[in-house]
Scaffold this motif. Structure first.
Motif, short mmCIF file in Angstrom:
data_model
loop_
_atom_site.label_atom_id
_atom_site.label_comp_id
_atom_site.label_asym_id
_atom_site.label_seq_id
_atom_site.Cartn_x
_atom_site.Cartn_y
_atom_site.Cartn_z
N LEU A 1 0.83 -1.21 0.00
CA LEU A 1 0.00 0.00 0.00
C LEU A 1 0.86 1.25 0.00
N ILE A 2 1.92 1.25 0.79
CA ILE A 2 2.83 2.40 0.84
C ILE A 2 3.51 2.58 -0.51
N GLN B 1 4.21 5.73 -5.43
CA GLN B 1 4.18 5.81 -6.90
C GLN B 1 3.23 6.92 -7.37
N VAL B 2 2.08 7.02 -6.74
CA VAL B 2 1.13 8.08 -7.11
C VAL B 2 1.73 9.44 -6.80
N LYS C 1 -1.92 5.32 2.77
CA LYS C 1 -0.98 5.33 3.89
C LYS C 1 -1.70 5.02 5.20
N GLY C 2 -2.85 5.64 5.39
CA GLY C 2 -3.63 5.39 6.61
C GLY C 2 -4.07 3.94 6.71
N LEU C 3 -4.50 3.38 5.59
CA LEU C 3 -4.92 1.98 5.58
C LEU C 3 -3.73 1.07 5.88
N SER C 4 -2.58 1.39 5.33
CA SER C 4 -1.38 0.60 5.58
C SER C 4 -1.04 0.59 7.07
N VAL D 1 -6.25 9.97 -2.14
CA VAL D 1 -6.00 8.53 -2.34
C VAL D 1 -4.71 8.11 -1.65
N THR D 2 -3.65 8.88 -1.83
CA THR D 2 -2.37 8.50 -1.21
C THR D 2 -2.45 8.58 0.32
#
Length: 158
Positions: free
Chosen positions: A2-3, A8-9, A89-92, A84-85
């Motif tokens: 995820l990170i 990349q984005v 990051k938060g989800l990761s 989105v990024t």
């Protein structure tokens, strides 16, 4: 993973910023040159060629203005990609901690953080639809309906 996706984005947004900055500087220069050409033409005696050249200046200025308005899409897209990024990051961070991963309160707080980042009404409507269990197609339909209703303004402030 995820990170990595978030990085990349972010990297692509940085590269895109360089291109958009170049385009912005170019458009600014073109506008300045068009104003100078227009001023010089107005100083000439009226004739068919001068009038045609002034009409071309006017049409070119209109095209430039339309292009500048189109840049609003880029700003909107960049803001969306920043969300989105941040969400990736938060989800990761959430899933890397078993204590947080299986805690419903943590998930509700994460959802609240995501929604609070949104400034455009269309983003909030899509988010709410997904949280309510609607499909991606339904959420997109809700967003599109909202945008069509707002079409009279043609610009969504964010």
């Amino acid at each position: 993973m995820l990170i990595l996706s978030a990085i990349q984005v972010e990297d692509m947004m940085t590269e895109a910023d360089l291109s958009v900055n170049t385009l912005t500087e170019s458009f600014t220069s073109i506008v300045e040159h068009m104003q100078a050409i227009n001023k010089h033409l107005l100083a000439l005696n009226s004739c068919d060629i001068r009038d045609e050249a002034l009409a071309c200046c006017s049409e070119t200025t209109d095209k430039i203005q339309a292009s500048i308005v189109a840049f609003q899409f880029y700003d909107r897209m960049q803001q969306c990609l920043q969300h989105v990024t941040a969400n990736l990051k938060g989800l990761s961070e959430l899933v890397e901690s078993p204590k947080r991963l299986y805690n419903p309160t943590e998930w509700r707080q994460f959802q609240h953080e995501i929604r609070s980042r949104y400034t455009m009404e269309s983003e909030k409507l899509m988010f709410d639809a997904i949280v309510q269990g609607k499909s991606i197609d339904e959420a997109l339909s809700i967003k599109n309906t909202h945008q069509e209703e707002d079409q009279s303004d043609n610009i969504e402030l964010f």
